[in-house]
Design an enzyme around this catalytic site. Structure first.
Site, PDB file in Angstrom:
ATOM      1  N   GLU A 169     -22.256  26.511  11.660  1.00 42.60           N
ATOM      2  CA  GLU A 169     -21.731  25.502  12.587  1.00 42.60           C
ATOM      3  C   GLU A 169     -21.905  25.932  14.049  1.00 42.60           C
ATOM      4  O   GLU A 169     -21.192  25.441  14.931  1.00 42.60           O
ATOM      5  CB  GLU A 169     -20.250  25.205  12.296  1.00 42.60           C
ATOM      6  CG  GLU A 169     -19.939  24.756  10.887  1.00 42.60           C
ATOM      7  CD  GLU A 169     -20.540  23.392  10.488  1.00 42.60           C
ATOM      8  OE1 GLU A 169     -21.186  22.742  11.344  1.00 42.60           O
ATOM      9  OE2 GLU A 169     -20.355  22.998   9.326  1.00 42.60           O
ATOM     10  N   HIS A 220     -12.821  26.523  13.366  1.00 43.26           N
ATOM     11  CA  HIS A 220     -13.017  25.534  12.301  1.00 43.26           C
ATOM     12  C   HIS A 220     -12.388  26.069  11.017  1.00 43.26           C
ATOM     13  O   HIS A 220     -12.691  27.182  10.599  1.00 43.26           O
ATOM     14  CB  HIS A 220     -14.507  25.277  12.096  1.00 43.26           C
ATOM     15  CG  HIS A 220     -14.828  24.483  10.865  1.00 43.26           C
ATOM     16  ND1 HIS A 220     -14.297  23.230  10.628  1.00 43.26           N
ATOM     17  CD2 HIS A 220     -15.619  24.751   9.799  1.00 43.26           C
ATOM     18  CE1 HIS A 220     -14.759  22.767   9.465  1.00 43.26           C
ATOM     19  NE2 HIS A 220     -15.564  23.676   8.939  1.00 43.26           N
ATOM     20  N   HIS A 223     -10.659  24.933   6.916  1.00 41.77           N
ATOM     21  CA  HIS A 223     -10.553  23.948   5.835  1.00 41.77           C
ATOM     22  C   HIS A 223      -9.074  23.794   5.462  1.00 41.77           C
ATOM     23  O   HIS A 223      -8.608  24.336   4.464  1.00 41.77           O
ATOM     24  CB  HIS A 223     -11.397  24.392   4.638  1.00 41.77           C
ATOM     25  CG  HIS A 223     -12.866  24.408   4.920  1.00 41.77           C
ATOM     26  ND1 HIS A 223     -13.811  24.834   4.005  1.00 41.77           N
ATOM     27  CD2 HIS A 223     -13.572  24.007   6.009  1.00 41.77           C
ATOM     28  CE1 HIS A 223     -15.023  24.718   4.532  1.00 41.77           C
ATOM     29  NE2 HIS A 223     -14.912  24.229   5.740  1.00 41.77           N
ATOM     30  N   GLU A 236       7.910  18.801  17.545  1.00 40.54           N
ATOM     31  CA  GLU A 236       7.122  19.635  18.449  1.00 40.54           C
ATOM     32  C   GLU A 236       5.702  19.102  18.635  1.00 40.54           C
ATOM     33  O   GLU A 236       5.038  19.437  19.621  1.00 40.54           O
ATOM     34  CB  GLU A 236       7.060  21.070  17.937  1.00 40.54           C
ATOM     35  CG  GLU A 236       6.254  21.208  16.654  1.00 40.54           C
ATOM     36  CD  GLU A 236       6.066  22.655  16.198  1.00 40.54           C
ATOM     37  OE1 GLU A 236       5.927  22.856  14.987  1.00 40.54           O
ATOM     38  OE2 GLU A 236       6.064  23.569  17.037  1.00 40.54           O
ATOM     39  N   HIS A 268     -13.258  17.330   4.991  1.00 40.86           N
ATOM     40  CA  HIS A 268     -13.861  18.648   5.248  1.00 40.86           C
ATOM     41  C   HIS A 268     -12.885  19.622   5.912  1.00 40.86           C
ATOM     42  O   HIS A 268     -12.665  20.711   5.385  1.00 40.86           O
ATOM     43  CB  HIS A 268     -15.129  18.457   6.108  1.00 40.86           C
ATOM     44  CG  HIS A 268     -15.896  19.720   6.350  1.00 40.86           C
ATOM     45  ND1 HIS A 268     -17.265  19.771   6.442  1.00 40.86           N
ATOM     46  CD2 HIS A 268     -15.487  20.996   6.540  1.00 40.86           C
ATOM     47  CE1 HIS A 268     -17.657  21.014   6.655  1.00 40.86           C
ATOM     48  NE2 HIS A 268     -16.593  21.777   6.719  1.00 40.86           N
TER      49      HIS A 268
HETATM   50  O1  2HA Z   1     -19.063  27.442   5.334  1.00 42.01           O
HETATM   51  O2  2HA Z   1     -17.045  25.759   6.875  1.00 42.01           O
HETATM   52  O3  2HA Z   1     -18.595  23.775   7.654  1.00 42.01           O
HETATM   53  C1  2HA Z   1     -18.738  27.312   6.638  1.00 42.01           C
HETATM   54  C2  2HA Z   1     -18.224  25.964   6.878  1.00 42.01           C
HETATM   55  C3  2HA Z   1     -19.185  24.898   7.119  1.00 42.01           C
HETATM   56 ZN    ZN Z   2     -16.449  23.781   7.040  1.00 40.43          ZN
END
Ligand code: 2HA
Ligand code: ZN
Length: 279
Positions: free
Chosen positions: A115, A139, A141, A169, A210
């Site tokens: 990414e 980023h 998940h 909050e 995602h």
């Molecule tokens: O594997 O999270 O979006 C890495 C990620 C791809």
């Molecule tokens: Zn991801």
């Protein structure tokens, strides 16, 4: 100084491990990047060994010549704390912002996160808008936010308002609201463009089905932001699991009063009236 002894490297490693411990980084899921300060770069550059230049996959001219600490593609957050030199790397960008080269880390080979285009395009937007204050893009998940992308309308308004309502909050922690990217193929320039557009207005972008991207000044603020949004999503998932309608909630005028006392600006587009059943 030894690379791994630097405070910013330690902060990066701790944040990756905190994310792992939250359960947001199954297998190689998620990625983290930090825009390194010139002084920090100077303090560790004796350890650098530059590899070949590689295309970024997008162009980030406003980040030309900058250094980033990033997680590696296919690497596991779970391993960052025990083998950082294999799991993360420092990259340098060229003078056009078109290519990068690894200067430290990924000792067993590999590339920066898949990414990287999203990370760098987000950094470029935030660097410009905050006069260089923002340095972290994350980023993850996040389970509950992902679950909500199957249930809530995929709009900035719905996600912002529903998550604001779940914890007092929230409007103070993310007063600007959060943006939503519909499902897209990850890893490329297209999703990077859509995400970086949202980063002009927000510090958080949800990727439907995602995960999330969060941006901030430092590791504490950025991790804290991700954590706050995901915790609010967890409360919403729990609430929806008990019953589909709220008996009572925080109302638009309550938010306006909160905004006044906490000296935050809450955009009116998120304070729309709902029908009683949609409370
Ligand atoms: O594997 O999270 O979006 C890495 C990620 C791809
Ligand atoms: Zn991801």
């Amino acid at each position: 100084m030894e690379f791994l002894d630097a405070e910013f490297v330690q902060g990066f490693i701790r944040m990756a491990d905190d994310g792992w411990n939250q359960g947001w980084h199954e297998r190689n899921g998620g990625n983290l990047s930090y825009r390194v300060k010139p002084k920090e770069m100077e303090s560790v550059k004796e350890n650098f060994e530059a590899k070949e230049w590689q295309p970024i996959g997008t162009t980030v001219p406003k980040l030309a010549g900058e250094y980033f600490l990033v997680t590696g593609s296919g690497k596991y957050f779970r391993n960052v704390i025990i083998k950082p030199e294999d799991s993360i790397c420092m990259v340098e960008l060229d003078d056009k912002g078109e290519n990068y080269r690894i200067v430290w880390g990924l000792v067993n080979g590999g590339k920066p996160t898949s990414e990287l285009p999203s990370h760098l395009m987000n950094h470029e937007v935030k660097k410009e808008l905050t006069a260089g204050r923002y340095r972290v893009i994350y980023h993850a998940h996040t389970t509950n936010v992902i679950a909500l992308t199957f249930v809530l309308p995929l709009t900035d308004e719905a996600f912002t308002r529903e998550l604001w309502e779940m914890a007092t909050e929230c409007p103070v922690v993310f007063p600007g609201g959060i943006g939503v990217v519909p499902w897209m193929v990850p890893g490329g320039r297209d999703i990077a463009v859509e995400t970086s557009k949202l980063m002009k207005d927000y510090d958080v972008a949800v990727w439907a089905h995602h995960g999330m991207f969060a941006a901030g000044e430092d590791f504490d603020l950025t991790f804290g932001l991700m954590h706050t949004v995901e915790k609010s999503a967890e409360i919403l998932v729990k609430m929806l699991s008990m019953q589909s309608c709220k008996r009572q909630t925080i109302m638009p005028d309550d938010f306006r009063n909160l905004a006044r006392d906490f000296k935050v600006t809450l955009p009116e587009k998120f304070l729309y009236e709902k029908s009683n059943t949609a409370k």
